[in-house]
Design a protein around this motif. Structure first.
Motif, PDB file in Angstrom:
ATOM      1  N   VAL A 156      15.857  17.472  43.054  1.00  0.00           N
ATOM      2  CA  VAL A 156      14.995  18.411  42.334  1.00  0.00           C
ATOM      3  C   VAL A 156      15.157  18.205  40.832  1.00  0.00           C
ATOM      4  CG1 VAL A 156      14.996  20.169  44.146  1.00  0.00           C
ATOM      5  CG2 VAL A 156      16.792  20.206  42.384  1.00  0.00           C
ATOM      6  N   ALA A 157      14.236  18.801  40.078  1.00  0.00           N
ATOM      7  CA  ALA A 157      14.323  18.803  38.622  1.00  0.00           C
ATOM      8  C   ALA A 157      13.701  20.091  38.105  1.00  0.00           C
ATOM      9  CB  ALA A 157      13.596  17.600  38.029  1.00  0.00           C
ATOM     10  N   ALA A 158      14.199  20.539  36.958  1.00  0.00           N
ATOM     11  CA  ALA A 158      13.615  21.675  36.241  1.00  0.00           C
ATOM     12  C   ALA A 158      13.376  21.230  34.806  1.00  0.00           C
ATOM     13  CB  ALA A 158      14.550  22.877  36.279  1.00  0.00           C
ATOM     14  N   VAL A 159      12.166  21.500  34.301  1.00  0.00           N
ATOM     15  CA  VAL A 159      11.762  20.976  32.997  1.00  0.00           C
ATOM     16  C   VAL A 159      11.132  22.083  32.164  1.00  0.00           C
ATOM     17  CG1 VAL A 159      10.391  19.232  31.790  1.00  0.00           C
ATOM     18  CG2 VAL A 159      11.323  18.727  34.059  1.00  0.00           C
ATOM     19  N   HIS A 160      11.502  22.122  30.887  1.00  0.00           N
ATOM     20  CA  HIS A 160      10.912  23.034  29.900  1.00  0.00           C
ATOM     21  C   HIS A 160       9.879  22.225  29.112  1.00  0.00           C
ATOM     22  CE1 HIS A 160      11.327  24.304  25.508  1.00  0.00           C
ATOM     23  NE2 HIS A 160      10.711  25.331  26.052  1.00  0.00           N
TER      24      HIS A 160
END
Length: 264
Positions: free
Chosen positions: A111-115
């Protein structure tokens, strides 16, 4: 068509997206404040370890191995995206009007989380996060990308040069044009992310649409992408908005990696 659902935890509302059903995930409302990702992970996903970075509106995407251990609020590295490397890693970003992007790989469980505000979008941070996932064994066809609540294009007024800097990522010919010509060119594009504004020197900018078009140009199919219908600026009950109230507050979005089925 991907659907967005309101969920509750201890009577507090948060959003999930059907596209990311294989993962524990959520876009959490301002009503979860002042809880941190470390607290949220411990309470909602106690089997997971939380990772976040100190966001600086750049394009750096970090993996847990590149971060201090143990990680805590006083030793956060600069970065605007986090990818997982193993199972049970919760990756987080905070946003107010910028776009919180959660990505999952249905095959590897990564998974990844990006701003992704306009500055990060202009630097193509979401494609950069995807490139890091590909380096860790992902395939484009297995990725699912959901963009959470952010300021909607119809209410996001920006200077014309900001719109050109951001949208030039999907129309690389525009920086060579005069500013007015570039804006007219961008507004003529199919599904244009640049909308008119009555004030001279201003336009409205749909940052989530720029990211969606970047992803499509990268090779993702439309069905691999979901965009939340929720606008942080227009929903004061649920979301902080720096445009609506310039406070140093934000809401969190996070996703937890699953066991890897292909990559060890």
């Amino acid at each position: 068509m991907h659907t967005w659902h309101w969920q509750t935890w201890n009577d507090l509302p948060y959003l999930t997206c059907s596209l990311l059903e294989p993962w524990q995930h959520g876009w959490f409302t301002q009503k979860f404040a002042p809880k941190t990702p470390f607290e949220l992970t411990a309470e909602l996903y106690p089997q997971a370890i939380a990772y976040r970075a100190k966001q600086v509106h750049g394009d750096k995407v970090l993996a847990p191995a590149e971060m201090p251990s143990p990680l805590h609020a006083d030793n956060l590295p600069d970065g605007d995206g986090v990818i997982s490397q193993d199972a049970h890693q919760a990756v987080w970003v905070c946003t107010a009007d910028c776009t919180p992007v959660l990505i999952g790989d249905v095959q590897t469980g990564q998974v990844a989380a990006v701003h992704a505000g306009w500055r990060g979008t202009a630097k193509k941070i979401v494609p950069g996060a995807i490139e890091r996932l590909l380096q860790h064994g992902s395939q484009l066809a297995n990725l699912r990308v959901a963009m959470g609540p952010a300021i909607a294009g119809e209410v996001y007024q920006v200077d014309t040069d900001v719109a050109v800097q951001t949208a030039a990522t999907i129309a690389p010919e525009t920086p060579e044009m005069a500013l007015d010509e570039a804006i007219a060119h961008l507004q003529a594009l199919p599904h244009s992310p640049v909308l008119p504004d009555p004030q001279v020197g201003k336009v409205r900018l749909n940052v989530r649409q720029v990211n969606a078009l970047q992803l499509e140009q990268l090779g993702l199919a439309p069905e691999q992408i979901a965009i939340s219908p929720h606008c942080t600026y227009q929903d004061p009950d649920n979301f902080f908005s720096h445009r609506r109230a310039p406070l140093r507050k934000a809401q969190w979005a996070g996703i937890v990696s699953r066991g890897l089925s292909v990559v060890d």
